[in-house]
Design an enzyme around this catalytic site. Structure first.
Site, short mmCIF file in Angstrom:
data_model
loop_
_atom_site.label_atom_id
_atom_site.label_comp_id
_atom_site.label_asym_id
_atom_site.label_seq_id
_atom_site.Cartn_x
_atom_site.Cartn_y
_atom_site.Cartn_z
N LYS A 138 -7.53 -39.71 28.60
CA LYS A 138 -7.84 -38.29 28.78
C LYS A 138 -6.65 -37.55 29.36
CE LYS A 138 -11.06 -35.14 31.10
NZ LYS A 138 -12.35 -35.00 31.82
N ARG A 222 -4.32 -41.07 -2.29
CA ARG A 222 -4.11 -39.88 -3.13
C ARG A 222 -5.44 -39.29 -3.58
NH1 ARG A 222 -0.53 -41.32 -8.01
NH2 ARG A 222 -0.84 -39.09 -8.45
N HIS A 280 -10.90 -53.42 -13.39
CA HIS A 280 -12.18 -52.82 -13.00
C HIS A 280 -13.08 -53.83 -12.30
CE1 HIS A 280 -10.92 -49.23 -15.02
NE2 HIS A 280 -10.84 -49.83 -16.17
#
Length: 514
Positions: A138, A222, A280
């Site tokens: 903090k 991306r 895939h």
């Protein structure tokens, strides 16, 4: 931030802490410490001031109370540029603490022990440590918070170069990491305690009572699966594809990472040199051979058309022969435990080809999001052992067939369901993936084959519900099949195998992959 003059060091993981403290002392930093850490530092010849000396209050309650004191909290939380804070510090004689070096009780390690008692678990809940970490984080503009031994060398180097100063940017990064540490710690505690009842009894589930996803964002990607979707990689540590080191090539995409994970998971199944070509998330070729180059050639021969634009994984460092073979194919990325210097030189001629060096992969919880929630499961890390396989047909498989059946079973585990895989001599010949009908998977796997199907062995990720699937693979020349069994029509399926002269082996283990 002000020059670091005083550091409080209190760590459970003492890796490298003595050397770090020595480098601080060389910069005239006063070392304040507690218990075992103080003892270790003194044994290493360092001058250490006890926390109890600083606070004027002894450690007590079996170490439960050591740093919970206004003189500690005030010394960490005081804002140096705030006149009111400066006045309070002076009035109450609060010694300023400029660096806090803390890591926490090993709660997760203790909780993971099945023999750990409720008292063991509770006593390993750190109280003072998280309080000091949060306080220092903090007040990061004035206090450096160090929670990871892996940061010691870099911090000590910056301090030496800056004559005791750390940049605000460095302190902010340390604070960000510190809050992630306490967040993950709280999740681990609440997740464990939610599995324990009021009597201190733990449930036997390997799944946590609270699913916590306190994982830092490692990098923005991306885009996601498609250009209109945002995406990022979240990971900590250096294990698996998420923790892999990119040695070359353009940035990785969301789809690259998903496919690379599938490829790496597959090659890790094998002991001999293996190569997996993934498109895939499904293998369009996989082989295990005596040499890496031969494994790659055979994997590619399964479906050379689909291999265009694929990702590839090897379970050995890439050698020059394999790199030379790869140079003729457009590949998105390659994952391996490493790259031979000559192989690296060959592969880096392609400026966009991503090369990933992957370390060991630890077993983790498999988490998937669905609308409104998450599904979690343990990893599918079982495979059928030879002694667990049961021959159910009249004809037993030959030694060569059994070897191929075992190979087929490992590959089938990594093919989307419904899955049928044709193999021969440690090489995939045809892959039927992701079909709604098992007989269609058998048909498509055969249709995609460019190599002869005669004499192949077949793996099926789940049982054959009807004899038609077995009849389909036999019609294409398969001679042996491995499957879980368990269908109410097993008798009919086995009768069909016998009628067709197939050797059939049951695993009693299913490998659905959705």
């Amino acid at each position: 931030m002000p020059k670091i003059r005083r550091a409080l060091i209190s760590v459970t993981d003492k890796t490298g802490v003595a050397d770090f403290a020595r480098r601080l002392a060389e910069l005239s930093v006063e070392i304040v410490s507690t218990g075992g850490t103080a003892r270790l530092l003194r044994e290493q010849g360092l001058t250490v001031r006890d926390v109890s000396e600083l606070t004027g209050f002894p450690e007590m309650l079996d170490g439960r109370v050591k740093t919970l004191h206004p003189l500690i909290a005030g010394g960490i939380l005081a804002i140096r540029g705030n006149a009111g804070h400066r006045k309070a510090v002076e009035e109450h004689g609060i010694p300023l603490i400029d660096m806090v070096v803390v890591n926490l009780y090993a709660f997760e390690k203790t909780a993971a022990r099945r023999d750990a008692t409720f008292e063991d678990i509770v006593e390993n809940i750190d109280i003072g440590g998280p309080s000091m970490i949060r306080a220092a984080a903090k007040n990061y503009r004035d206090v450096a918070i160090v929670t990871d031994p892996g940061d010691y060398d870099k911090i000590a180097g910056e301090l030496a170069a800056g004559e005791g100063d750390l940049s605000e940017e460095s302190c902010w990064k340390l604070a960000q990491r510190a809050f992630a540490v306490t967040a993950a710690y709280d999740v681990a505690i609440s997740g464990t305690l939610s599995t324990i009842d009021a009597a201190g009894n733990r449930d036997d589930s390997p799944l946590p009572g609270l699913l916590g996803l306190a994982v830092p964002r490692k990098q923005l990607l991306r885009y996601g699966e498609n250009p209109h979707q945002s995406a990022a990689l979240y990971a900590s540590g250096d294990q698996g594809i998420a923790g892999a080191r990119k040695l070359h090539g353009k940035e990785l995409s969301y789809n690259n990472l998903v496919d690379l994970d599938a490829a790496w998971s597959l090659v890790c199944e094998f002991e001999r040199p293996a190569a997996a070509i993934i498109k895939h998330t499904n293998p369009c070729g996989c082989a295990e051979q005596d040499t890496q180059a031969d494994a790659y050639r055979r994997a590619l021969a399964c479906d050379p058309v689909s291999a265009f634009g694929s990702v590839i994984a090897f379970n050995r460092p890439v050698d020059p022969e394999s790199a030379g073979e790869l140079s003729g194919l457009f590949v998105e990325a390659i994952a391996a435990p490493g790259f031979n210097e000559e192989a690296f030189a060959i592969l880096t001629r392609k400026k966009n080809l991503r090369l990933l060096e992957v370390g060991e992969t630890a077993s983790t919880l498999v988490v998937k999001s669905i609308a409104g929630g998450y599904l979690a499961q343990t990893e599918d890390d079982l495979t059928a052992r030879p002694q667990d396989l049961k021959v159910v047909s009249e004809r037993a498989p030959t030694d060569a067939e059994m070897k191929d059946l075992e190979f087929a079973w490992k590959v089938t585990k990594h093919v989307k369901s419904n899955a049928i895989v044709y193999v021969r001599d440690g090489q995939t010949v045809g892959v039927g993936a992701g079909q709604m009908s098992r007989v269609d998977a058998a048909r498509i796997g055969a249709q995609k084959a460019v190599l002869p199907l005669q004499g192949t062995a077949v793996g099926s990720d789940a049982f054959f519900p009807f004899p038609d699937g077995v009849e389909e693979i036999a019609s294409h020349g398969a001679t042996a099949v491995i499957q879980p069994g368990g269908s109410k029509r097993d008798k009919e399926v086995i009768e069909a195998a016998n009628r067709l002269g197939l050797a059939m082996v049951f695993t009693a283990l299913r490998h659905f992959r959705h």
